[in-house]
Design a protein around this motif. Structure first.
Motif, PDB file in Angstrom:
ATOM      1  N   GLN A 289       0.822  -1.203   0.000  1.00 55.75           N
ATOM      2  CA  GLN A 289       0.000   0.000   0.000  1.00 55.75           C
ATOM      3  C   GLN A 289       0.865   1.265   0.000  1.00 55.75           C
ATOM      4  OE1 GLN A 289      -3.110  -1.575  -0.980  1.00 55.75           O
ATOM      5  NE2 GLN A 289      -3.520   0.462  -0.188  1.00 55.75           N
ATOM      6  N   ILE A 290       1.966   1.224   0.726  1.00 51.56           N
ATOM      7  CA  ILE A 290       2.853   2.386   0.750  1.00 51.56           C
ATOM      8  C   ILE A 290       3.460   2.617  -0.629  1.00 51.56           C
ATOM      9  CG2 ILE A 290       5.030   3.287   1.653  1.00 51.56           C
ATOM     10  CD1 ILE A 290       4.345   1.873   4.307  1.00 51.56           C
ATOM     11  N   ASN A 293       0.895   4.011  -2.920  1.00 51.05           N
ATOM     12  CA  ASN A 293       0.608   5.408  -2.625  1.00 51.05           C
ATOM     13  C   ASN A 293       1.684   6.326  -3.197  1.00 51.05           C
ATOM     14  OD1 ASN A 293       0.966   7.822  -0.331  1.00 51.05           O
ATOM     15  ND2 ASN A 293      -1.141   7.379  -0.899  1.00 51.05           N
ATOM     16  N   VAL A 294       2.950   5.922  -3.089  1.00 48.44           N
ATOM     17  CA  VAL A 294       4.052   6.719  -3.630  1.00 48.44           C
ATOM     18  C   VAL A 294       3.917   6.853  -5.136  1.00 48.44           C
ATOM     19  CG1 VAL A 294       6.550   6.784  -3.997  1.00 48.44           C
ATOM     20  CG2 VAL A 294       5.641   6.143  -1.760  1.00 48.44           C
ATOM     21  N   ALA A 355      10.442   5.223   2.330  1.00 49.88           N
ATOM     22  CA  ALA A 355       9.775   4.248   3.197  1.00 49.88           C
ATOM     23  C   ALA A 355       9.753   4.725   4.641  1.00 49.88           C
ATOM     24  CB  ALA A 355      10.474   2.893   3.086  1.00 49.88           C
ATOM     25  N   LEU A 357       9.540   7.698   5.711  1.00 44.11           N
ATOM     26  CA  LEU A 357       8.532   8.742   5.898  1.00 44.11           C
ATOM     27  C   LEU A 357       7.167   8.151   6.245  1.00 44.11           C
ATOM     28  CD1 LEU A 357       9.368  11.175   2.945  1.00 44.11           C
ATOM     29  CD2 LEU A 357       9.774  11.573   5.375  1.00 44.11           C
ATOM     30  N   TYR A 358       6.920   6.934   5.765  1.00 38.57           N
ATOM     31  CA  TYR A 358       5.606   6.321   5.936  1.00 38.57           C
ATOM     32  C   TYR A 358       5.507   5.444   7.182  1.00 38.57           C
ATOM     33  CZ  TYR A 358       3.823   7.657   1.305  1.00 38.57           C
ATOM     34  OH  TYR A 358       3.373   8.353   0.214  1.00 38.57           O
ATOM     35  N   THR A 359       6.591   4.817   7.581  1.00 37.40           N
ATOM     36  CA  THR A 359       6.487   3.855   8.677  1.00 37.40           C
ATOM     37  C   THR A 359       7.809   3.744   9.424  1.00 37.40           C
ATOM     38  OG1 THR A 359       6.010   1.532   9.239  1.00 37.40           O
ATOM     39  CG2 THR A 359       7.096   1.944   7.136  1.00 37.40           C
ATOM     40  N   ARG A 365       9.130  -1.471   6.357  1.00 39.87           N
ATOM     41  CA  ARG A 365      10.040  -0.631   5.582  1.00 39.87           C
ATOM     42  C   ARG A 365      10.856  -1.461   4.599  1.00 39.87           C
ATOM     43  NH1 ARG A 365      14.058   3.239   8.846  1.00 39.87           N
ATOM     44  NH2 ARG A 365      12.066   3.672   9.883  1.00 39.87           N
ATOM     45  N   THR A 368       8.698  -2.364   1.693  1.00 39.34           N
ATOM     46  CA  THR A 368       8.438  -1.168   0.891  1.00 39.34           C
ATOM     47  C   THR A 368       9.623  -0.833   0.003  1.00 39.34           C
ATOM     48  OG1 THR A 368       7.007  -0.284   2.641  1.00 39.34           O
ATOM     49  CG2 THR A 368       7.811   1.264   0.987  1.00 39.34           C
TER      50      THR A 368
END
Length: 463
Positions: A289-290, A293-294, A355, A357-359, A365, A368
């Motif tokens: 999902q990350i 989204n990117v 990565a 930045l998101y988690t 990570r 991602t």
């Protein structure tokens, strides 16, 4: 006529200068489109963040509700998107007397689409039951959709009127009212979700009311602007009212349904992939999902260029400047490839930082970062195909591209992704990366086939 859209004398300038001039025109048209797209995406981010601070149930309900209304809306957005090349073509051909009749037929389609969307989204109980949701989450989801449904007519009205404003080359208009809608949505979310100024705290249901009201405010403001603007004095909705016309509606539907179906197919494919990945566990799903989204955020720029390309090509076709239309349609692939290459390099170099930045979860990570490497190749293929299909839409060629996308997504990308993710038939089991490889192959297929159609078959202009 908008000076942005003045066709150039086709033989007076050197090829490179003509190309750079056309790219500048794309930037002028596409910049406001990009801001409008980002503003619309910001609404989803605002809803997610603010509902998440209310409770996990509210966040889940808003997420489920959004996943139900978004594909249906994307279909109608694509359908009404046919108005933009139609009106842009009329503008280029200087047959401006056809613009308001086409706009009104689009408004009638928007009205019919509103009825369909409202009926679908206020009767999703069977879907919610099938999902086996916890009772309170299901209640919030239905309440969110019931509230959201009140704003559907305003939302589709804006999409129809976008055909008029964008088609005339005035892309800043929708940009302004998209930003207005976002600015209204933010405080209303705060008031309705958390219960301010004496109102009860509605949680996720408040997101639906905030979105409906912000859509309504933006639609009313747009109508007021069109009524009072000197620019649109020649295009007065009430003075130029026309009755529903079966031929006019059929023409829009013939071009628009393939566009809407293409967008719906792409959106539904990502939903199906998310369901396929669910058994692999929350870490894999979160990383996927990350990465998605990117890529979606980066895609806003080439998508905006593509939408501007559709407007420009359709204008030039209408203006009987086929050489310039062909030049911008083909040279845009160079521009798009350059943008995609820059994004791919950024994904390669900064994957770990993105990565982070998101988690903060190290396992998520790691997944991602791996997927972002594959996403770099995905991004290049995606940019090429959206540029080709946008140029073809400028030529009002939508049916064959729809079939190409259907074959590439569901005939190549999804089956190959499933095989690479879950089996050892072709390569050792790749996990979630298999779907990204499959999707990239599907997009490569789409880019090649759409490119061949663009270069080898340019449809006869329609006037």
């Amino acid at each position: 006529m908008d000076e942005v859209h003045q066709p150039l004398p086709e033989a007076r300038q050197p090829l490179i200068q003509r190309t750079l001039t056309e790219w500048r025109t794309l930037a002028i048209l596409g910049g406001p489109i990009l801001i409008a797209q980002v503003a619309q995406m910001a609404n989803g981010v605002i809803d997610t963040v603010m509902a998440g601070h209310a409770s996990a149930e509210d966040l889940a309900a808003v997420g489920i509700g959004s996943s139900l209304w978004m594909p249906v809306f994307l279909f109608f957005m694509g359908l009404l998107g046919a108005l933009q090349p139609i009106i842009s073509g009329y503008n280029g051909a200087r047959t401006t007397e056809k613009i308001m009749p086409a706009t009104w037929q689009g408004l009638y389609i928007a009205a019919g689409g509103s009825v369909i969307m409202i009926l679908l989204l206020t009767n999703v109980h069977p879907v919610l039951d099938a999902l086996n949701l916890e009772a309170n989450t299901a209640r919030i989801t239905q309440g969110y959709l019931d509230a959201f449904a009140w704003g559907i007519p305003a939302m589709l009205l804006i999409m129809a009127l976008r055909g008029l404003t964008d088609g005339l080359g005035h892309t800043r208009v929708i940009m302004a009212f998209s930003v207005l809608g976002t600015l209204v949505n933010l405080p209303l979310n705060y008031i309705f979700i958390y219960g301010k100024f004496g109102l009860p705290a509605m949680g996720g249901i408040g997101c639906g009311w905030a979105t409906s009201i912000s859509n309504g405010v933006a639609a009313i403001a747009l109508l007021v602007y069109l009524h009072r603007s000197t620019v649109y004095r020649r295009f007065h909705l009430l003075a130029d009212w026309v009755k529903p016309n079966a031929d006019g509606i059929r023409y829009i539907l013939r071009l628009g349904i393939p566009i809407g179906f293409t967008i719906f197919v792409e959106a539904s494919m990502f939903s199906v992939i998310a369901l396929f990945l669910a058994p692999l566990g929350p870490v894999i799903v979160a990383g996927h999902q990350i990465a998605l989204n990117v890529v979606s955020l980066l895609f806003m720029l080439p998508l905006s260029i593509g939408m501007a390309l559709t407007l420009r090509v359709s204008f030039l076709v209408g203006a009987r400047a086929p050489d310039t239309a062909r030049l911008i349609a083909r040279s845009s692939l160079v521009l798009a490839a350059a943008v995609a290459l820059v994004f791919a390099i950024l994904l390669f170099v900064f994957a770990d930082g993105i990565a982070a930045l998101y988690t903060s979860d190290l396992d998520v990570r790691a997944v991602t970062v791996t997927l972002l490497v594959y996403a770099a190749f995905f991004q290049i293929a995606d940019v090429i195909q959206v540029t080709c299909i946008s140029a073809l839409r400028g030529y009002k060629d939508t049916s064959i591209p729809m079939l190409i996308m259907l074959f590439s997504f569901w005939g190549v990308g999804l089956p190959l992704g499933w095989v690479l993710t879950f089996t050892d038939w072709l390569l050792p089991n790749m996990g979630a990366a298999g779907f990204w490889v499959g999707l990239t192959c599907g997009l490569v297929s789409a880019g090649i086939l759409l490119g061949l159609r663009l270069f080898l078959f340019v449809p006869e202009p329609e006037h």
